[in-house]
Design an enzyme around this catalytic site. Structure first.
Site, PDB file in Angstrom:
ATOM      1  N   LYS A  58      42.692  48.603  45.185  1.00 16.67           N
ATOM      2  CA  LYS A  58      42.516  47.462  46.098  1.00 16.67           C
ATOM      3  C   LYS A  58      43.864  46.819  46.416  1.00 16.67           C
ATOM      4  CE  LYS A  58      39.522  45.376  43.379  1.00 16.67           C
ATOM      5  NZ  LYS A  58      40.040  44.341  42.651  1.00 16.67           N
ATOM      6  N   ARG A  71      32.457  39.507  43.643  1.00 21.30           N
ATOM      7  CA  ARG A  71      32.138  40.522  42.643  1.00 21.30           C
ATOM      8  C   ARG A  71      30.695  40.419  42.173  1.00 21.30           C
ATOM      9  NH1 ARG A  71      38.020  41.086  40.893  1.00 21.30           N
ATOM     10  NH2 ARG A  71      38.064  43.017  39.737  1.00 21.30           N
ATOM     11  N   ARG A 106      48.323  52.910  34.990  1.00 18.10           N
ATOM     12  CA  ARG A 106      48.814  51.769  35.771  1.00 18.10           C
ATOM     13  C   ARG A 106      49.882  50.963  35.040  1.00 18.10           C
ATOM     14  NH1 ARG A 106      44.790  47.822  38.887  1.00 18.10           N
ATOM     15  NH2 ARG A 106      43.882  47.349  36.857  1.00 18.10           N
ATOM     16  N   ARG A 141      49.078  45.973  32.128  1.00 15.67           N
ATOM     17  CA  ARG A 141      48.282  44.745  32.152  1.00 15.67           C
ATOM     18  C   ARG A 141      47.541  44.640  30.823  1.00 15.67           C
ATOM     19  NH1 ARG A 141      44.964  44.120  37.779  1.00 15.67           N
ATOM     20  NH2 ARG A 141      43.281  43.673  36.344  1.00 15.67           N
ATOM     21  N   ARG A 192      34.632  46.008  32.329  1.00 11.68           N
ATOM     22  CA  ARG A 192      34.797  45.737  33.757  1.00 11.68           C
ATOM     23  C   ARG A 192      33.973  46.707  34.589  1.00 11.68           C
ATOM     24  NH1 ARG A 192      40.863  45.849  35.226  1.00 11.68           N
ATOM     25  NH2 ARG A 192      41.230  46.791  33.203  1.00 11.68           N
TER      26      ARG A 192
HETATM   27  P1  AMP Z   1      41.707  42.179  39.397  1.00 11.99           P
HETATM   28  O1  AMP Z   1      43.138  41.786  39.473  1.00 11.99           O
HETATM   29  O2  AMP Z   1      41.007  42.154  40.725  1.00 11.99           O
HETATM   30  O3  AMP Z   1      41.497  43.489  38.673  1.00 11.99           O
HETATM   31  O4  AMP Z   1      40.956  41.061  38.475  1.00 11.99           O
HETATM   32  C1  AMP Z   1      41.332  40.877  37.134  1.00 11.99           C
HETATM   33  C2  AMP Z   1      40.303  40.054  36.396  1.00 11.99           C
HETATM   34  O5  AMP Z   1      40.217  38.739  36.976  1.00 11.99           O
HETATM   35  C3  AMP Z   1      38.865  40.576  36.417  1.00 11.99           C
HETATM   36  O6  AMP Z   1      38.644  41.592  35.454  1.00 11.99           O
HETATM   37  C4  AMP Z   1      38.091  39.295  36.079  1.00 11.99           C
HETATM   38  O7  AMP Z   1      38.221  38.968  34.705  1.00 11.99           O
HETATM   39  C5  AMP Z   1      38.876  38.251  36.881  1.00 11.99           C
HETATM   40  N1  AMP Z   1      38.337  38.146  38.258  1.00 11.99           N
HETATM   41  C6  AMP Z   1      38.881  38.657  39.392  1.00 11.99           C
HETATM   42  N2  AMP Z   1      38.109  38.413  40.465  1.00 11.99           N
HETATM   43  C7  AMP Z   1      37.033  37.721  39.990  1.00 11.99           C
HETATM   44  C8  AMP Z   1      35.858  37.197  40.592  1.00 11.99           C
HETATM   45  N3  AMP Z   1      35.597  37.348  41.895  1.00 11.99           N
HETATM   46  N4  AMP Z   1      34.958  36.541  39.793  1.00 11.99           N
HETATM   47  C9  AMP Z   1      35.194  36.387  38.479  1.00 11.99           C
HETATM   48  N5  AMP Z   1      36.269  36.872  37.835  1.00 11.99           N
HETATM   49  C10 AMP Z   1      37.182  37.546  38.574  1.00 11.99           C
END
Ligand code: AMP
Length: 216
Positions: free
Chosen positions: A14, A88, A127, A161, A172
């Protein structure tokens, strides 16, 4: 140019695709993960709470993500945006629809980046990220840093990360699987959904996305 909502399992690319759209079309990038990591980096008690959830691969509460997304959409003042990581859940999709209506935004497309669990896990294990926000993958020749362990863009050391470990990935991925179908139905009913297969090169995926966003 259509606004874009990117939906994908963890590590489907993404962030990488969003960066291409930002560079090529001038989109505003709204990454919920980045917004949450900013709060996390502040070191406040709330930041610590968020870190615990993110590191465990759990979703952060709506009470926190809803104001973050609304504020961000207000700040960009109607410029075309890519939402990366929001919604999400079905509840978030419904809430997003309400905010978009309030802001008179109706022209958007939802793109599902489709990837198997096996391929997602392989990507997670390769990653690396930089604190400047750029993301790399050591298993992909197009996404490797030029110099091992160093950011091409700013020269800082790359790190994993904290949430890119097997336990957090499984959590996740499970959350993704549980929530995805109702979200897809929600957008299918509104004729907004497009699916892009991402088990291909970065350039091929970007080509498919560009076709979608420039198509009337
Ligand atoms: P990402 O950088 O998109 O992989 O997001 C990293 C983490 O942030 C996710 O695993 C969740 O813990 C949190 N997170 C990101 N987007 C959301 C969302 N829309 N709702 C709740 N938690 C989120």
């Amino acid at each position: 140019m259509k606004n874009v909502i990117l939906i994908a399992p963890p590590a489907a690319g993404k962030g990488t695709q969003a960066e291409i759209l930002v560079n090529d079309f001038g989109y505003e990038h709204i990454s919920m993960g980045d917004l949450l990591r900013e709060v996390m980096a502040s070191g406040s008690a709330l930041g610590q709470e968020i870190k615990t959830l993110i590191d465990a691969g759990k979703l952060v509460d709506d009470e926190l993500t809803f104001p973050l997304i609304k504020n961000k959409l207000q700040t960009i003042q109607g410029k075309p945006f890519i939402s990366d990581g929001f919604p999400r859940t079905l509840n978030q999709a419904q809430h997003f629809e309400t905010i978009l209506k309030e802001l008179n935004i109706t022209d958007y497309v939802v793109i599902l980046l489709n990837l198997s669990e096996e391929a997602a896990l392989k990507r997670i294990s390769g990653r690396l990220i930089c604190s400047c926000g750029k993301s790399y993958n050591i298993y992909n020749d197009n996404l490797k840093p030029k110099q091992e362990g160093i950011c091409d863009k700013c020269g800082q050391a790359l790190v994993k990360r904290d949430d890119d470990n097997l336990t957090s990935f499984q959590q996740r991925y499970e959350i993704f699987q549980t929530n995805i179908e109702p979200i897809l139905d929600f957008y299918r009913q509104r004729n907004k959904l497009q699916i892009v297969d991402v088990d291909r090169s970065v350039a091929e995926i970007a080509g498919s996305i560009k076709e979608i966003i420039t198509h009337d």
